[in-house]
Design a protein around this motif. Structure first.
Motif, PDB file in Angstrom:
ATOM      1  N   VAL A  50      46.396  -5.564  59.601  1.00 41.11           N
ATOM      2  CA  VAL A  50      45.883  -4.618  58.875  1.00 41.11           C
ATOM      3  C   VAL A  50      47.126  -3.494  58.556  1.00 41.11           C
ATOM      4  CG1 VAL A  50      43.354  -5.019  59.629  1.00 41.11           C
ATOM      5  CG2 VAL A  50      44.937  -3.029  60.787  1.00 41.11           C
ATOM      6  N   ASP A  51      47.018  -2.634  57.462  1.00 40.16           N
ATOM      7  CA  ASP A  51      47.876  -1.494  57.460  1.00 40.16           C
ATOM      8  C   ASP A  51      47.299  -0.200  57.766  1.00 40.16           C
ATOM      9  OD1 ASP A  51      49.942  -3.219  56.545  1.00 40.16           O
ATOM     10  OD2 ASP A  51      49.047  -3.332  54.369  1.00 40.16           O
ATOM     11  N   SER A  52      45.929  -0.236  57.868  1.00 35.07           N
ATOM     12  CA  SER A  52      45.425   1.183  58.033  1.00 35.07           C
ATOM     13  C   SER A  52      44.085   0.955  58.895  1.00 35.07           C
ATOM     14  CB  SER A  52      45.099   1.882  56.574  1.00 35.07           C
ATOM     15  OG  SER A  52      43.996   1.036  55.934  1.00 35.07           O
ATOM     16  N   ARG A  53      43.472   2.271  59.257  1.00 34.44           N
ATOM     17  CA  ARG A  53      42.292   2.260  60.051  1.00 34.44           C
ATOM     18  C   ARG A  53      41.124   1.717  59.101  1.00 34.44           C
ATOM     19  NH1 ARG A  53      41.827   7.702  63.591  1.00 34.44           N
ATOM     20  NH2 ARG A  53      39.769   6.384  64.174  1.00 34.44           N
ATOM     21  N   LYS A  54      41.309   2.292  57.804  1.00 33.37           N
ATOM     22  CA  LYS A  54      40.363   1.443  56.772  1.00 33.37           C
ATOM     23  C   LYS A  54      40.163   0.048  56.770  1.00 33.37           C
ATOM     24  CE  LYS A  54      38.800   2.106  51.963  1.00 33.37           C
ATOM     25  NZ  LYS A  54      39.340   2.678  50.782  1.00 33.37           N
ATOM     26  N   GLU A  55      41.358  -0.444  56.522  1.00 30.95           N
ATOM     27  CA  GLU A  55      41.214  -1.943  56.794  1.00 30.95           C
ATOM     28  C   GLU A  55      40.699  -2.630  57.975  1.00 30.95           C
ATOM     29  OE1 GLU A  55      44.928  -3.518  55.743  1.00 30.95           O
ATOM     30  OE2 GLU A  55      45.139  -2.688  53.817  1.00 30.95           O
ATOM     31  N   ALA A  56      41.130  -1.907  58.966  1.00 33.59           N
ATOM     32  CA  ALA A  56      40.313  -2.156  60.292  1.00 33.59           C
ATOM     33  C   ALA A  56      38.761  -2.364  60.371  1.00 33.59           C
ATOM     34  CB  ALA A  56      41.232  -1.660  61.504  1.00 33.59           C
ATOM     35  N   ARG A  57      38.490  -1.036  59.904  1.00 31.14           N
ATOM     36  CA  ARG A  57      37.180  -1.087  59.960  1.00 31.14           C
ATOM     37  C   ARG A  57      36.259  -1.979  59.067  1.00 31.14           C
ATOM     38  NH1 ARG A  57      38.381   4.895  58.758  1.00 31.14           N
ATOM     39  NH2 ARG A  57      38.230   6.085  60.646  1.00 31.14           N
ATOM     40  N   TYR A  58      37.092  -2.292  57.851  1.00 31.47           N
ATOM     41  CA  TYR A  58      36.487  -3.510  57.185  1.00 31.47           C
ATOM     42  C   TYR A  58      36.372  -4.581  57.775  1.00 31.47           C
ATOM     43  CZ  TYR A  58      35.786  -6.787  53.397  1.00 31.47           C
ATOM     44  OH  TYR A  58      35.297  -7.892  52.690  1.00 31.47           O
ATOM     45  N   ALA A  59      37.494  -5.140  58.578  1.00 32.74           N
ATOM     46  CA  ALA A  59      37.628  -6.182  59.419  1.00 32.74           C
ATOM     47  C   ALA A  59      36.405  -6.356  60.305  1.00 32.74           C
ATOM     48  CB  ALA A  59      38.892  -6.776  59.855  1.00 32.74           C
ATOM     49  N   LEU A  60      36.096  -5.203  61.176  1.00 28.75           N
ATOM     50  CA  LEU A  60      35.365  -5.120  62.152  1.00 28.75           C
ATOM     51  C   LEU A  60      33.719  -5.208  61.510  1.00 28.75           C
ATOM     52  CD1 LEU A  60      36.959  -2.449  64.288  1.00 28.75           C
ATOM     53  CD2 LEU A  60      36.924  -4.925  64.746  1.00 28.75           C
ATOM     54  N   SER A  61      33.592  -4.654  60.453  1.00 28.88           N
ATOM     55  CA  SER A  61      32.452  -4.659  59.951  1.00 28.88           C
ATOM     56  C   SER A  61      31.750  -6.122  59.462  1.00 28.88           C
ATOM     57  CB  SER A  61      32.376  -3.871  58.440  1.00 28.88           C
ATOM     58  OG  SER A  61      33.133  -4.334  57.513  1.00 28.88           O
ATOM     59  N   GLU A  62      32.676  -7.082  59.235  1.00 29.16           N
ATOM     60  CA  GLU A  62      32.728  -8.369  58.927  1.00 29.16           C
ATOM     61  C   GLU A  62      32.448  -9.451  60.248  1.00 29.16           C
ATOM     62  OE1 GLU A  62      32.426  -9.797  55.478  1.00 29.16           O
ATOM     63  OE2 GLU A  62      32.344  -7.570  55.203  1.00 29.16           O
ATOM     64  N   ASP A  63      32.407  -8.547  61.474  1.00 29.28           N
ATOM     65  CA  ASP A  63      32.330  -9.617  62.746  1.00 29.28           C
ATOM     66  C   ASP A  63      33.350 -10.479  62.841  1.00 29.28           C
ATOM     67  OD1 ASP A  63      30.126  -7.852  63.635  1.00 29.28           O
ATOM     68  OD2 ASP A  63      28.696  -9.333  62.886  1.00 29.28           O
ATOM     69  N   LEU A  66      36.318 -10.608  67.881  1.00 34.46           N
ATOM     70  CA  LEU A  66      35.466 -10.543  69.303  1.00 34.46           C
ATOM     71  C   LEU A  66      36.486 -10.221  70.316  1.00 34.46           C
ATOM     72  CD1 LEU A  66      33.668 -14.124  68.833  1.00 34.46           C
ATOM     73  CD2 LEU A  66      32.927 -12.031  68.011  1.00 34.46           C
ATOM     74  N   ILE A  67      36.069  -9.327  70.985  1.00 34.82           N
ATOM     75  CA  ILE A  67      36.564  -8.826  72.365  1.00 34.82           C
ATOM     76  C   ILE A  67      35.776  -9.402  73.430  1.00 34.82           C
ATOM     77  CG2 ILE A  67      37.439  -7.009  73.925  1.00 34.82           C
ATOM     78  CD1 ILE A  67      38.773  -7.428  70.999  1.00 34.82           C
ATOM     79  N   ASN A  68      36.172 -10.303  74.266  1.00 31.59           N
ATOM     80  CA  ASN A  68      35.294 -10.935  75.309  1.00 31.59           C
ATOM     81  C   ASN A  68      34.245 -11.550  75.127  1.00 31.59           C
ATOM     82  OD1 ASN A  68      37.481  -9.915  77.255  1.00 31.59           O
ATOM     83  ND2 ASN A  68      36.671  -8.198  77.515  1.00 31.59           N
ATOM     84  N   GLY A  69      34.307 -12.314  73.670  1.00 29.01           N
ATOM     85  CA  GLY A  69      32.994 -12.941  73.479  1.00 29.01           C
ATOM     86  C   GLY A  69      32.195 -11.896  72.583  1.00 29.01           C
ATOM     87  N   ASP A  70      32.189 -10.671  72.168  1.00 29.97           N
ATOM     88  CA  ASP A  70      31.245  -9.830  71.661  1.00 29.97           C
ATOM     89  C   ASP A  70      31.985  -9.344  70.474  1.00 29.97           C
ATOM     90  OD1 ASP A  70      29.469  -9.983  73.674  1.00 29.97           O
ATOM     91  OD2 ASP A  70      30.433  -8.259  75.136  1.00 29.97           O
ATOM     92  N   ALA A  71      31.294  -9.117  69.393  1.00 31.78           N
ATOM     93  CA  ALA A  71      31.551  -8.590  68.028  1.00 31.78           C
ATOM     94  C   ALA A  71      31.668  -7.243  68.239  1.00 31.78           C
ATOM     95  CB  ALA A  71      30.626  -8.868  66.960  1.00 31.78           C
ATOM     96  N   ILE A  72      32.871  -6.507  67.899  1.00 35.13           N
ATOM     97  CA  ILE A  72      33.255  -5.184  68.146  1.00 35.13           C
ATOM     98  C   ILE A  72      33.203  -4.477  66.764  1.00 35.13           C
ATOM     99  CG2 ILE A  72      34.945  -3.574  68.844  1.00 35.13           C
ATOM    100  CD1 ILE A  72      33.729  -5.169  71.187  1.00 35.13           C
ATOM    101  N   ASN A  73      32.649  -3.030  66.498  1.00 37.19           N
ATOM    102  CA  ASN A  73      32.723  -2.474  65.436  1.00 37.19           C
ATOM    103  C   ASN A  73      33.449  -1.013  65.363  1.00 37.19           C
ATOM    104  OD1 ASN A  73      30.761  -1.051  66.831  1.00 37.19           O
ATOM    105  ND2 ASN A  73      28.957  -1.614  65.528  1.00 37.19           N
ATOM    106  N   ASP A  74      33.984  -0.761  66.550  1.00 36.86           N
ATOM    107  CA  ASP A  74      34.745   0.396  66.652  1.00 36.86           C
ATOM    108  C   ASP A  74      36.340  -0.044  66.917  1.00 36.86           C
ATOM    109  OD1 ASP A  74      35.828   2.926  67.540  1.00 36.86           O
ATOM    110  OD2 ASP A  74      34.720   3.106  69.467  1.00 36.86           O
ATOM    111  N   GLU A  75      36.885   0.646  65.751  1.00 39.54           N
ATOM    112  CA  GLU A  75      38.465   0.368  65.907  1.00 39.54           C
ATOM    113  C   GLU A  75      39.258   1.148  66.883  1.00 39.54           C
ATOM    114  OE1 GLU A  75      38.087   4.274  63.319  1.00 39.54           O
ATOM    115  OE2 GLU A  75      37.119   2.373  63.709  1.00 39.54           O
ATOM    116  N   GLN A  76      38.519   2.031  67.362  1.00 41.00           N
ATOM    117  CA  GLN A  76      39.416   2.983  68.667  1.00 41.00           C
ATOM    118  C   GLN A  76      38.700   2.261  69.913  1.00 41.00           C
ATOM    119  OE1 GLN A  76      38.226   6.895  66.628  1.00 41.00           O
ATOM    120  NE2 GLN A  76      39.624   7.157  68.244  1.00 41.00           N
TER     121      GLN A  76
END
Length: 232
Positions: A50-63, A66-76
């Motif tokens: 990703v190039d920005s936090r906005k792009e990261a948020r979009y990727a996370l919103s699509e599940d 995964l971190i340790n098997g869990d979908a994450i929705n917080d880029e921080q």
């Protein structure tokens, strides 16, 4: 409270360049304490996905991550030592592993290895009901029925049901990696554990292919050869 972190003051374990810009993203609340690296830093600065936090948020919103098997929705969300970062859509899987100098790096692994994660036991206590609660290096807890586990041992935890699938005792002959200090990232076998009287830290001697080193035992973690991230 500021949402930014000055690059010059980030922990040494963070995989960021300190002099290219003034600020980076500040880690949110979560595991690993102040050593945790914000997920967006790995996505943007390490992998370049990703190039920005906005792009990261979009990727996370699509599940998509995964971190340790869990979908994450917080880029921080803080990411730290031995976490599993998975991109199922890309069929890419990584383990966060200390590199030379103790800096966190992403080691590519296969899908099977991504189903569990390593944890160092930092403490244990009895809880109501007779079970034992193990506190791991990232602050998470695991409940067990028996009392065979000790502080500084390592366990492998299944990402799905959180069960313990392997146990590596901290003892002479154990395979360890240094995660902090001047020898961060080095791997070897424990030669000797020297008990320091009083409140000082015990020291551990580690033999390596190029000789060996000595460090305090808080700086080493017991691992299995499968967790070095390569086919040595």
């Amino acid at each position: 409270m500021t949402k930014h972190q000055k690059r010059l003051s980030v922990p040494k374990s963070w995989p960021v360049e300190r002099k290219t810009e003034t600020f980076t993203v500040k880690a949110g609340a979560g595991p690993h304490g102040q050593d945790g690296v914000p997920l967006v830093v790995l996505l943007r600065d390490v992998l370049g996905y990703v190039d920005s936090r906005k792009e990261a948020r979009y990727a996370l919103s699509e599940d998509a991550i995964l971190i340790n098997g869990d979908a994450i929705n917080d880029e921080q969300r803080p990411i730290g030592m031995f976490d599993i970062v998975a991109f199922p859509g890309r069929e890419e899987y990584y383990r966060v592993f200390p590199d030379e100098g103790g800096r966190l790096a992403l080691t590519a692994i296969d899908e099977d290895a991504a189903q569990s994660r390593l944890g160092k036991i930092e403490g244990k206590q009895q809880v109501p009901g007779g079970q034992t609660q193990l506190t791991l290096h990232d602050g998470t807890n695991v409940l067990v029925e028996d009392d065979e586990y000790n502080a500084r041992d390592s366990i492998v935890v299944d990402n799905d049901d959180k069960s313990i699938v392997a146990h590596f005792p901290y003892e002479e002959g154990a395979l360890v990696t240094a995660v902090r200090g001047n020898h961060g990232g080095k791997i070897g076998e424990v030669d000797a554990i020297d008990i320091t009287p009083g409140s000082g830290s015990n020291t551990v001697g580690v033999s390596t292919d190029d000789g060996g080193f000595e460090t305090i035992e808080e700086y080493v973690v017991v691992i299995d050869e499968n967790f070095t991230g390569d086919d040595e």
